[in-house]
Design a protein around this motif. Structure first.
Motif, PDB file in Angstrom:
ATOM      1  N   SER A  68       0.833  -1.201   0.000  1.00  0.00           N
ATOM      2  CA  SER A  68       0.000   0.000   0.000  1.00  0.00           C
ATOM      3  C   SER A  68       0.871   1.256   0.000  1.00  0.00           C
ATOM      4  CB  SER A  68      -0.908   0.006   1.231  1.00  0.00           C
ATOM      5  OG  SER A  68      -0.150   0.205   2.424  1.00  0.00           O
ATOM      6  N   LEU A  69       0.242   2.398  -0.256  1.00  0.00           N
ATOM      7  CA  LEU A  69       0.937   3.676  -0.215  1.00  0.00           C
ATOM      8  C   LEU A  69       1.441   3.975   1.189  1.00  0.00           C
ATOM      9  CD1 LEU A  69      -1.430   5.975  -2.309  1.00  0.00           C
ATOM     10  CD2 LEU A  69       0.912   5.355  -2.928  1.00  0.00           C
ATOM     11  N   ALA A  70       2.575   4.678   1.248  1.00  0.00           N
ATOM     12  CA  ALA A  70       3.124   5.092   2.538  1.00  0.00           C
ATOM     13  C   ALA A  70       2.447   6.344   3.063  1.00  0.00           C
ATOM     14  CB  ALA A  70       4.624   5.326   2.414  1.00  0.00           C
ATOM     15  N   LEU A  71       1.867   7.140   2.176  1.00  0.00           N
ATOM     16  CA  LEU A  71       1.242   8.401   2.570  1.00  0.00           C
ATOM     17  C   LEU A  71      -0.082   8.539   1.824  1.00  0.00           C
ATOM     18  CD1 LEU A  71       1.536  11.033   4.180  1.00  0.00           C
ATOM     19  CD2 LEU A  71       2.719  12.020   2.205  1.00  0.00           C
ATOM     20  N   ILE A  72      -1.182   8.383   2.550  1.00  0.00           N
ATOM     21  CA  ILE A  72      -2.506   8.476   1.946  1.00  0.00           C
ATOM     22  C   ILE A  72      -3.065   9.873   2.200  1.00  0.00           C
ATOM     23  CG2 ILE A  72      -4.867   7.599   2.071  1.00  0.00           C
ATOM     24  CD1 ILE A  72      -3.745   4.851   2.566  1.00  0.00           C
ATOM     25  N   SER A  98      -3.941   3.407   8.054  1.00  0.00           N
ATOM     26  CA  SER A  98      -5.223   3.169   7.396  1.00  0.00           C
ATOM     27  C   SER A  98      -5.289   1.729   6.895  1.00  0.00           C
ATOM     28  CB  SER A  98      -5.414   4.140   6.227  1.00  0.00           C
ATOM     29  OG  SER A  98      -5.377   5.473   6.659  1.00  0.00           O
ATOM     30  N   ALA A  99      -4.189   1.250   6.346  1.00  0.00           N
ATOM     31  CA  ALA A  99      -4.151  -0.130   5.853  1.00  0.00           C
ATOM     32  C   ALA A  99      -4.253  -1.125   7.005  1.00  0.00           C
ATOM     33  CB  ALA A  99      -2.862  -0.359   5.064  1.00  0.00           C
ATOM     34  N   VAL A 100      -3.611  -0.815   8.126  1.00  0.00           N
ATOM     35  CA  VAL A 100      -3.714  -1.682   9.309  1.00  0.00           C
ATOM     36  C   VAL A 100      -5.172  -1.804   9.743  1.00  0.00           C
ATOM     37  CG1 VAL A 100      -3.105  -1.935  11.749  1.00  0.00           C
ATOM     38  CG2 VAL A 100      -1.373  -1.190  10.101  1.00  0.00           C
ATOM     39  N   GLN A 101      -5.859  -0.665   9.798  1.00  0.00           N
ATOM     40  CA  GLN A 101      -7.259  -0.658  10.232  1.00  0.00           C
ATOM     41  C   GLN A 101      -8.144  -1.489   9.298  1.00  0.00           C
ATOM     42  OE1 GLN A 101      -8.748   0.167  12.811  1.00  0.00           O
ATOM     43  NE2 GLN A 101     -10.835   0.916  12.432  1.00  0.00           N
ATOM     44  N   LEU A 102      -7.975  -1.314   8.003  1.00  0.00           N
ATOM     45  CA  LEU A 102      -8.800  -2.068   7.053  1.00  0.00           C
ATOM     46  C   LEU A 102      -8.499  -3.560   7.127  1.00  0.00           C
ATOM     47  CD1 LEU A 102      -8.738   0.292   3.936  1.00  0.00           C
ATOM     48  CD2 LEU A 102     -10.658  -0.152   5.482  1.00  0.00           C
ATOM     49  N   CYS A 103      -7.220  -3.916   7.256  1.00  0.00           N
ATOM     50  CA  CYS A 103      -6.858  -5.338   7.374  1.00  0.00           C
ATOM     51  C   CYS A 103      -7.436  -5.938   8.650  1.00  0.00           C
ATOM     52  CB  CYS A 103      -5.339  -5.490   7.352  1.00  0.00           C
ATOM     53  SG  CYS A 103      -4.569  -5.202   5.746  1.00  0.00           S
ATOM     54  N   ARG A 104      -7.382  -5.180   9.738  1.00  0.00           N
ATOM     55  CA  ARG A 104      -7.929  -5.675  11.001  1.00  0.00           C
ATOM     56  C   ARG A 104      -9.433  -5.909  10.887  1.00  0.00           C
ATOM     57  NH1 ARG A 104     -10.542  -3.951  15.423  1.00  0.00           N
ATOM     58  NH2 ARG A 104     -10.760  -1.838  14.600  1.00  0.00           N
ATOM     59  N   LEU A 105     -10.137  -4.965  10.289  1.00  0.00           N
ATOM     60  CA  LEU A 105     -11.596  -5.082  10.169  1.00  0.00           C
ATOM     61  C   LEU A 105     -12.002  -6.255   9.298  1.00  0.00           C
ATOM     62  CD1 LEU A 105     -12.598  -1.314   9.778  1.00  0.00           C
ATOM     63  CD2 LEU A 105     -12.964  -2.784  11.777  1.00  0.00           C
ATOM     64  N   ARG A 106     -11.204  -6.569   8.287  1.00  0.00           N
ATOM     65  CA  ARG A 106     -11.560  -7.629   7.341  1.00  0.00           C
ATOM     66  C   ARG A 106     -10.843  -8.945   7.632  1.00  0.00           C
ATOM     67  NH1 ARG A 106     -12.409  -2.890   5.461  1.00  0.00           N
ATOM     68  NH2 ARG A 106     -13.855  -2.405   3.763  1.00  0.00           N
ATOM     69  N   GLY A 107     -10.015  -8.958   8.683  1.00  0.00           N
ATOM     70  CA  GLY A 107      -9.316 -10.193   9.042  1.00  0.00           C
ATOM     71  C   GLY A 107      -8.269 -10.616   8.041  1.00  0.00           C
ATOM     72  N   VAL A 108      -7.643  -9.640   7.373  1.00  0.00           N
ATOM     73  CA  VAL A 108      -6.617  -9.929   6.364  1.00  0.00           C
ATOM     74  C   VAL A 108      -5.238  -9.880   7.001  1.00  0.00           C
ATOM     75  CG1 VAL A 108      -5.566  -9.134   4.210  1.00  0.00           C
ATOM     76  CG2 VAL A 108      -8.045  -9.005   4.513  1.00  0.00           C
ATOM     77  N   PRO A 109      -4.416 -10.920   6.868  1.00  0.00           N
ATOM     78  CA  PRO A 109      -3.052 -10.873   7.403  1.00  0.00           C
ATOM     79  C   PRO A 109      -2.251  -9.774   6.718  1.00  0.00           C
ATOM     80  CG  PRO A 109      -3.678 -13.109   6.768  1.00  0.00           C
ATOM     81  CD  PRO A 109      -4.707 -12.200   6.201  1.00  0.00           C
TER      82      PRO A 109
END
Length: 291
Positions: A68-72, A98-109
């Motif tokens: 993912s992008l480093a700066l959104i 932001s990527a951490v949050q989305l991965c956590r919500l969707r259960g993506v490693p």
């Protein structure tokens, strides 16, 4: 010890990028990171192109991770990130919370990229609870800090994620909402004309004394030197490093991969093919010359 090909930091033409990764499919790599991490305006390959390339490279047996992008900075960039997380093809390299949050919500490693700024074991433990499987420390985090952090995790009985260290390539030092390349060429960021495509290894920046100093790469600043931790392989093994990250360069990447593949299977450390990484040893990132 595994070898990974880090995400492409530069802006290359579409055909050059596709040819590079199709060649990389034949290299002795275990992991390949795909995607744009620097600037969302770099659209030679769109999201669907990266996903198609990921599916193609996965057939080589390598683990494919989408970066993912480093700066959104915009809603459109967040929407692209959501598509990456929702694609269901595997892990995500999270370079922004932001990527951490989305991965956590969707259960993506996910892999914690070097721009997440994890400096203590409690932050690392929280990320593990959120789905972190592999951690790439920041460029300035050397062996002493990593050893202390691992010991702290073990002392509390916590699971240490896989540890991936940048072993070869120019180090990504800083990011900015301003575009350094546009600024250097005296054009507006929104009318940059994608000038960075003319610099496949970044734009060289010298000091006032004429000494090579940094590389300008869009909104990213890199170190000038191609650093190399090959001779430190015994210490990396002792520290429990699982993965060596090799960043793509305009020339010589295949040779670098072959060099590290031989080194990881050899009982003796290899010769250095780049420059020494001072950060790893708790020293300045580059040697300071006397005036």
């Amino acid at each position: 010890m595994k070898l990974s090909l880090g995400p492409l930091q530069y802006f290359w033409p579409r055909e050059r990028t596709l040819a590079f990764y199709r060649e990389a499919a034949q290299w002795p790599l275990d992991i390949v990171y795909l995607g744009e991490t620097v600037c969302s305006k770099r659209r030679e390959l769109g999201t669907q192109d990266w996903l198609a390339l990921a599916a193609e490279l996965a057939e080589s047996g390598k683990q494919i991770v989408l970066s993912s992008l480093a700066l959104i900075e915009a809603e459109s960039e967040l929407s692209t990130l959501q598509r990456l997380v929702d694609q269901g093809q595997g892990w995500i390299e999270a370079n922004d919370l932001s990527a951490v949050q989305l991965c956590r919500l969707r259960g993506v490693p996910f892999v914690a990229g070097p721009t997440l700024n994890v400096y203590n074991h409690r932050a690392l433990a929280m990320l593990v609870e959120d789905g972190l499987r592999r951690w790439v420390p920041g460029v300035e985090q050397g062996k002493v800090l990593l050893r202390e952090l691992r010991a702290a995790m073990q002392a509390e009985g916590r699971t240490m994620p896989e540890l991936e260290v940048i072993a070869f390539g120019r180090l990504p030092l800083a990011y900015s909402a301003r575009c350094f390349t546009a600024r250097a060429l005296d054009v507006a960021k929104d009318q940059c004309g994608f000038r960075c495509i003319a610099y496949p290894d970044g734009m060289p920046l010298a000091s006032r004394e004429g000494r090579p100093f940094l590389r300008i790469n869009g909104i990213q600043i890199q170190g000038e030197e191609i650093t190399d931790l090959g001779p430190e392989l015994p210490a990396l093994r002792e520290l429990g490093v699982d993965v060596l990250r090799l960043y793509p360069q305009a020339d010589g990447t295949a040779e670098a991969v072959a060099h590290f593949d031989l080194a990881r299977r050899s009982p003796t450390p290899p010769p250095r093919i780049g420059t020494r990484n001072g950060y790893w040893h708790g020293e300045p990132g580059m040697p300071v010359e006397a005036p």
